[in-house]
Design an enzyme around this catalytic site. Structure first.
Site: not given
Ligand code: ATR
Length: 282
Positions: A71, A107
């Site tokens: 990420k 997210d």
């Protein structure tokens, strides 16, 4: 090879247990789109990540979801990033466009969508966030976007909690001392891997939890973590990790395949069946 088929993927290391292909491919079937979503393993280094992403872009992929441990690599690789991804310090989406790879972080939106209804209904003003990794940053951002002002972080490694507290102007409490505020918070979120299959449970005594307080866990394997189980036994409402996972997939599907994805009970049942089948594997 179908030249008209739209393609996207999720990359990570390991990747075989990702539920993202099951989510996207179910939506593709439902919406009748000619689309394919693949799991692709990329070893942890930035060099491996960048080389594979270049290759996927050249192969005509519309976009990529990124999971652990890439990420932060995703943010580094992108030519541009959204505010959310910059603030979170991590991206779970890369879209290939004319301006170069664009990084985003769904997210944050995924968690916000998963708890939005409950946060407004129960008037959640305070939250205890357990953990201080990338997921905790996303949860703090999501809470702030929903107007939850009083956020306290606790983490085994204190410096990481202090760093997030400094970036987002939240409070911290020492690891192990969170018990002292358990009777004051409206919501608790576990963002650590504690409670995941093969990991020790999160050691938190919920006996003094307020009746209206909500307990959420980003872990979804098992679906009912020991933390959620004890919250349910007390009669408190819970939000499990699947809710966030399903919602974080929505922006990618919309952007890359052009259909309207719906998070509903059918999708949830499909994923629960997959998780249950895995439990029965040797
Ligand atoms: P993610 O990006 O998914 O949040 P991460 O950055 O590796 O993943 O963060 C994992 C979190 O779980 C961290 O808060 C970590 O605590 P440390 O910062 O002290 O490492 C927490 N965690 C993992 N295993 C733990 C354990 N056995 N006990 C306490 N906390 C743990």
């Amino acid at each position: 090879m179908d030249a008209h088929q739209k393609k996207a993927a999720v990359v990570g290391w390991p990747i075989s247990h990702s539920l993202s292909p099951s989510i996207h491919n179910l939506w593709a079937r439902r919406t009748g789109l000619n689309a394919q979503y693949l799991p692709i393993a990329i070893p942890p280094t930035y060099e491996d990540f960048a080389a594979k992403l270049d290759e996927l872009q050249a192969a005509g992929f519309a976009g990529i979801n990124i999971t652990l441990p890439h990420k932060e690599n995703a943010l580094r690789y992108a030519a541009k990033a959204s505010n959310g991804a910059e603030k979170a310090g991590a991206a779970n989406m890369i879209t290939f466009g004319c301006g170069g790879p664009y990084a985003d972080n769904s997210d944050v939106e995924g968690f916000a969508q998963a708890v939005k209804g409950i946060v407004s209904k129960e008037k959640i003003n305070s939250a205890l966030v357990i953990g201080a990794g990338g997921a905790a940053r996303g949860v703090v951002l999501a809470f702030q976007s929903l107007g939850v002002k009083d956020i306290t972080l606790t983490n085994r490694t204190k410096d990481k909690a202090l760093a997030i507290a400094n970036d987002f102007k939240t409070a911290t409490i020492d690891w192990g001392k969170e018990q002292n505020i358990i009777d004051t918070v409206d919501m608790i979120v576990n963002t650590t891997s504690l409670g995941m299959t093969g990991q020790p449970p999160l050691d938190l005594d919920l006996s003094r939890l307020q009746h209206h307080a909500i307990v959420a866990d980003i872990v979804y394997s098992p679906l009912e973590t020991p933390l959620l189980k004890s919250a349910k036994q007390k009669g408190n409402a819970t939000v499990d990790g699947l809710a966030m996972l399903m919602h974080q997939a929505v922006p990618g599907f919309r952007q890359w395949f052009g259909g309207e994805p719906i998070v509903d009970q059918e999708l949830r049942n499909h994923l629960v069946t997959i998780l249950n089948n895995r439990k029965n594997e040797c």
